[in-house]
Structure formats: C-alpha cells, structure tokens
Enzyme design. Structure first.
Site, PDB file in Angstrom:
ATOM      1  N   ASP A   1      16.364  14.119 -38.245  1.00  0.00           N
ATOM      2  CA  ASP A   1      16.374  13.547 -39.579  1.00  0.00           C
ATOM      3  C   ASP A   1      16.479  14.717 -40.555  1.00  0.00           C
ATOM      4  OD1 ASP A   1      15.962  11.565 -41.646  1.00  0.00           O
ATOM      5  OD2 ASP A   1      13.922  12.337 -41.826  1.00  0.00           O
TER       6      ASP A   1
ATOM      7  N   ASP B   1      15.794  14.521 -44.560  1.00  0.00           N
ATOM      8  CA  ASP B   1      14.867  14.542 -45.687  1.00  0.00           C
ATOM      9  C   ASP B   1      13.420  14.540 -45.225  1.00  0.00           C
ATOM     10  OD1 ASP B   1      16.944  14.443 -47.683  1.00  0.00           O
ATOM     11  OD2 ASP B   1      17.258  12.363 -47.068  1.00  0.00           O
TER      12      ASP B   1
END
Length: 218
Positions: free
Chosen positions: A7, A9
């Site tokens: 991922d 963010d």
C-alpha cells in the site's frame, strides 16, 4: 517470482497523498478553498472509518483533472511532489523496498489513490508495477471521469487478479504491507500479511491473527 506488494498512503508515506493533493490545491488557491477542504476532509474521515463512497470521492477529486490542461497538471504535480510528498517519504520504507528488491522479489504498489497522483510517486520510489484507481483520458487529456474498478477494499483483489492473469503470476509466498483495515480483503489473500503502523482496527486483528506488525516510522 515472489511478489512484494505495498500500500502507499500511510504505509510507504507518512501521510495520505490523495488528501494532500487536495491540500495542495487549496494552498495554491486553485479551488474554492473552504468548500473543497470541507469535502476533502469529510471524504478522508469516511475513508478512515471504512465507509468511503469511492465512486463519489473519485468524481470529486478527478473533476479538476477534467477541466485543466495536462501540461498544467503535470507542472502542479511537480510542485506537489517537491513540497508535499518528498518530506513524507519514509526512509525505512525505501529500505524495505530495497531489501525486497535485493532478494529478487517483484515490487508492486497497489493503492486506492488515482494514477495521476501516484504514478510519479511510484516512479520516485523505483517501483515499476502500480495498480491505482484509473483516470479517464481522451486525446491526451484527462476526462475527469473514473474508469475501471477502483482499487479500493475488495476492488484491490479484482484489479490484482486481472494483473496476475495478464502476467501469468500467482500470490504464492507473496507479501502485502498495509496500514489500513480497508485493506483486510487483500491482506487475507496473501501468505505474508504485514500490518505497517496500523490503524487501531487493523492492529487488533493483526495481533489476534498473529500477523507481523511493524513500524516504518520509529
């Protein structure tokens, strides 16, 4: 080749690039600041609570792409990278990417944030493979419309399965690193789920299930 999936963010970045793009637009006075910031903050709160209407959000955040020349957008993005993204790139995140790269793993970022925002960030991090929410384009300009399945929650699995089929790859021995309970669907699909500086919901589940929990900020 083993996949190491990340991922973006609040995992490789110490912040949320999607929300920060809205802050950049406000800081430059490129939007109606009070109205835009209020909507941007409300959508982000919904995301954190796990109840984001991702289509409504993409309609909101891609609107500016559809009414601005791409060359201008690219110039804005360069400023955004310098002023908002570079300061939140995590050194330990880059070291983790380097560790997997040295092991011969194939690196991928999978993110709900759109490709306009995240493409240059993935390039900056040296990650070739990016699955992001897609922005419509026509004759070299953004349309302002969402295309394809948003890579959010279970949509990440849908988009990843398409990528795996196209590349004749599997999730055997793969890793997925994420901070968010929104990524539980994909975390549950990989042999090595890793909770990175997780939110409270993900931390509790990771500890309950015996998943690895690590910090890239300490």
């Amino acid at each position: 080749m083993r996949l190491a999936i990340f991922d973006l963010d609040n995992t490789l970045l110490a912040g949320d690039s999607d929300h920060l793009w809205g802050e950049y637009l406000c800081a430059r006075g490129l939007v109606d600041v009070d109205a835009y910031r209020a909507k941007n903050d409300n959508f982000y709160a919904d995301y954190l609570a796990g109840k984001l209407d991702v289509v409504a959000y993409q309609n909101f955040c891609q609107e500016v792409l559809g009414c601005t020349d791409k060359a201008q957008l690219d110039a804005w993005h360069a400023e955004f990278m310098r002023d908002f993204i570079e300061p939140i790139i995590l050194a330990k995140g880059e070291a983790l990417l380097a560790k997997h790269r040295a092991a011969g793993d194939l690196l991928m970022i999978i993110t709900a944030t759109n490709r306009f925002i995240t493409g240059p960030i993935a390039q900056r991090l040296g990650v070739e493979h990016l699955i992001a929410t897609e922005c419509g384009m026509q004759e070299g300009q953004y349309t302002g419309a969402l295309v394809d399945v948003p890579s959010f929650q279970a949509g990440k699995i849908t988009r990843l399965n398409t990528w795996l089929a196209e590349h004749q790859a599997t999730l055997a021995d793969s890793y997925f690193y994420s901070d968010s309970h929104n990524d539980l669907p994909l975390l549950e699909q990989v042999p090595h789920p890793v909770a990175v500086d997780p939110d409270d919901t993900l931390r509790a589940l990771a500890e309950q299930r015996g998943w690895t929990v690590l910090s890239l900020r300490d």
